[in-house]
Design a protein around this motif. Structure first.
Motif, PDB file in Angstrom:
ATOM      1  N   VAL A   9       0.818  -1.229   0.030  1.00 37.33           N
ATOM      2  CA  VAL A   9      -0.099   0.055   0.032  1.00 37.33           C
ATOM      3  C   VAL A   9       0.825   1.183  -0.130  1.00 37.33           C
ATOM      4  O   VAL A   9       1.685   1.446   0.709  1.00 37.33           O
ATOM      5  N   ALA A  10       0.723   2.390  -0.784  1.00 34.11           N
ATOM      6  CA  ALA A  10       1.042   3.388  -0.959  1.00 34.11           C
ATOM      7  C   ALA A  10       0.572   4.376  -0.074  1.00 34.11           C
ATOM      8  O   ALA A  10      -0.763   4.666  -0.238  1.00 34.11           O
ATOM      9  N   VAL A  11       1.241   5.089   0.967  1.00 34.04           N
ATOM     10  CA  VAL A  11       0.612   5.883   1.911  1.00 34.04           C
ATOM     11  C   VAL A  11       1.359   7.520   1.674  1.00 34.04           C
ATOM     12  O   VAL A  11       2.543   7.536   1.565  1.00 34.04           O
ATOM     13  N   PHE A  12       0.268   8.302   1.347  1.00 33.84           N
ATOM     14  CA  PHE A  12       1.032   9.586   1.134  1.00 33.84           C
ATOM     15  C   PHE A  12       0.503  10.623   2.174  1.00 33.84           C
ATOM     16  O   PHE A  12      -0.489  10.813   2.488  1.00 33.84           O
ATOM     17  N   ARG A  13       1.380  11.716   2.516  1.00 29.24           N
ATOM     18  CA  ARG A  13       1.168  12.817   3.295  1.00 29.24           C
ATOM     19  C   ARG A  13       1.143  13.960   2.215  1.00 29.24           C
ATOM     20  O   ARG A  13       2.118  14.315   1.637  1.00 29.24           O
ATOM     21  N   GLY A  56       0.667  18.064   1.837  1.00 33.02           N
ATOM     22  CA  GLY A  56       0.277  19.467   2.289  1.00 33.02           C
ATOM     23  C   GLY A  56       1.441  19.888   3.442  1.00 33.02           C
ATOM     24  O   GLY A  56       1.900  18.855   4.185  1.00 33.02           O
ATOM     25  N   ASN A  57       1.571  21.060   3.715  1.00 30.26           N
ATOM     26  CA  ASN A  57       2.340  21.403   4.892  1.00 30.26           C
ATOM     27  C   ASN A  57       1.172  22.301   5.765  1.00 30.26           C
ATOM     28  O   ASN A  57       0.348  23.165   5.370  1.00 30.26           O
ATOM     29  N   GLY A  58       0.999  22.251   6.854  1.00 32.40           N
ATOM     30  CA  GLY A  58      -0.096  22.892   7.727  1.00 32.40           C
ATOM     31  C   GLY A  58      -1.352  21.964   7.633  1.00 32.40           C
ATOM     32  O   GLY A  58      -1.241  20.847   8.453  1.00 32.40           O
ATOM     33  N   GLU A  59      -2.269  22.201   6.876  1.00 31.16           N
ATOM     34  CA  GLU A  59      -3.413  21.351   6.943  1.00 31.16           C
ATOM     35  C   GLU A  59      -3.090  20.124   6.110  1.00 31.16           C
ATOM     36  O   GLU A  59      -3.471  20.142   4.827  1.00 31.16           O
ATOM     37  N   GLU A  60      -2.600  19.092   6.757  1.00 30.88           N
ATOM     38  CA  GLU A  60      -2.184  18.002   6.036  1.00 30.88           C
ATOM     39  C   GLU A  60      -3.402  16.874   5.932  1.00 30.88           C
ATOM     40  O   GLU A  60      -4.262  16.964   6.707  1.00 30.88           O
ATOM     41  N   LYS A  61      -3.208  16.242   4.789  1.00 29.36           N
ATOM     42  CA  LYS A  61      -4.036  15.178   4.644  1.00 29.36           C
ATOM     43  C   LYS A  61      -3.134  13.966   4.271  1.00 29.36           C
ATOM     44  O   LYS A  61      -2.200  13.794   3.756  1.00 29.36           O
ATOM     45  N   VAL A  62      -3.780  12.655   4.696  1.00 28.23           N
ATOM     46  CA  VAL A  62      -3.026  11.412   4.461  1.00 28.23           C
ATOM     47  C   VAL A  62      -3.989  10.382   3.342  1.00 28.23           C
ATOM     48  O   VAL A  62      -5.223  10.586   3.857  1.00 28.23           O
ATOM     49  N   PHE A  63      -3.320   9.992   2.676  1.00 27.23           N
ATOM     50  CA  PHE A  63      -4.191   9.024   1.766  1.00 27.23           C
ATOM     51  C   PHE A  63      -3.582   7.749   1.553  1.00 27.23           C
ATOM     52  O   PHE A  63      -2.294   7.739   1.628  1.00 27.23           O
ATOM     53  N   ALA A  64      -4.128   6.531   1.248  1.00 26.77           N
ATOM     54  CA  ALA A  64      -3.624   5.379   1.023  1.00 26.77           C
ATOM     55  C   ALA A  64      -4.175   4.743  -0.319  1.00 26.77           C
ATOM     56  O   ALA A  64      -5.346   4.633  -0.545  1.00 26.77           O
ATOM     57  N   ILE A  65      -3.367   4.280  -1.260  1.00 24.91           N
ATOM     58  CA  ILE A  65      -3.872   3.489  -2.618  1.00 24.91           C
ATOM     59  C   ILE A  65      -2.925   2.321  -2.706  1.00 24.91           C
ATOM     60  O   ILE A  65      -1.878   2.249  -2.219  1.00 24.91           O
ATOM     61  N   ASP A  66      -3.525   1.575  -3.338  1.00 23.49           N
ATOM     62  CA  ASP A  66      -2.376   0.290  -3.890  1.00 23.49           C
ATOM     63  C   ASP A  66      -1.214   0.882  -4.393  1.00 23.49           C
ATOM     64  O   ASP A  66      -1.091   1.896  -5.194  1.00 23.49           O
ATOM     65  N   ASN A  67      -0.049   0.226  -3.906  1.00 25.80           N
ATOM     66  CA  ASN A  67       1.423   0.348  -4.425  1.00 25.80           C
ATOM     67  C   ASN A  67       1.466   0.056  -5.992  1.00 25.80           C
ATOM     68  O   ASN A  67       2.353   0.606  -6.651  1.00 25.80           O
ATOM     69  N   TYR A  68       0.758  -1.117  -6.027  1.00 23.42           N
ATOM     70  CA  TYR A  68       1.170  -1.522  -7.618  1.00 23.42           C
ATOM     71  C   TYR A  68       0.501  -0.922  -8.675  1.00 23.42           C
ATOM     72  O   TYR A  68      -0.701  -0.586  -8.810  1.00 23.42           O
TER      73      TYR A  68
END
Length: 114
Positions: free
Chosen positions: A33-37, A39-51
Motif C-alpha cells: 500500500v502506498a501511503v501519502f502525506r 500538504g504543509n500545515g493542513e495535512e491530509k493522508v491518503f492510501a492507495i495500492d502501491n502496484y
C-alpha cells in the motif's frame, strides 16, 4: 440481526516519518500500500495500492504528488499515469484504477484500514 465485521487497522508509521508531499510503501493485509502525506500545515493522508497496473510494478509510493485541476494525484514514476489519491482512479486509463484504502491519523501515528 445482521452481523457487521469490524474494520481492522494496521499501524504504518509515525506521520513525521513521511515527508510532506511524498509517499511510503507499507505492507497491509499482505498487500503493498502506498501511503501519502499531502500538504504543509493542513495535512491530509491518503492510501492507495502501491502496484501500478500500467507498469506492472510496485512503484506508486515513489511517484510525484501534485494536482490535476482540483484532484490530488500521484504520477507513477514509470509511465507517468496519474492516480487520484482520494479514490485510486487512473486518469489516463480508468480500467487500470487501483484500490483506495481507508486511512487515519491518531496521536501522529498513521493507520490503514483493511
Amino acid at each position: 440481526m445482521i452481523h457487521q465485521e469490524k474494520q481492522r487497522w494496521t499501524a504504518v508509521c509515525p506521520l513525521d516519518d513521511i515527508l510532506p508531499d511524498t509517499g511510503v510503501c507499507a505492507l497491509v493485509d499482505n498487500r503493498h500500500v502506498a501511503v501519502f502525506r499531502v500538504g504543509n500545515g493542513e495535512e491530509k493522508v491518503f492510501a492507495i495500492d502501491n502496484y501500478d497496473p500500467n507498469a506492472q510494478a510496485s512503484v506508486l509510493s515513489r511517484g510525484l504528488v501534485g494536482n490535476l485541476g482540483d484532484r490530488l494525484v500521484v504520477a507513477s514514476p514509470i509511465y507517468k499515469h496519474h492516480f487520484d489519491l482520494e479514490n485510486g482512479a487512473c486518469i489516463e486509463a480508468p480500467e487500470k484504477s487501483v484500490r483506495a484504502w481507508p486511512v487515519r491519523v491518531e496521536k501522529r501515528m498513521v493507520w490503514v484500514g483493511c
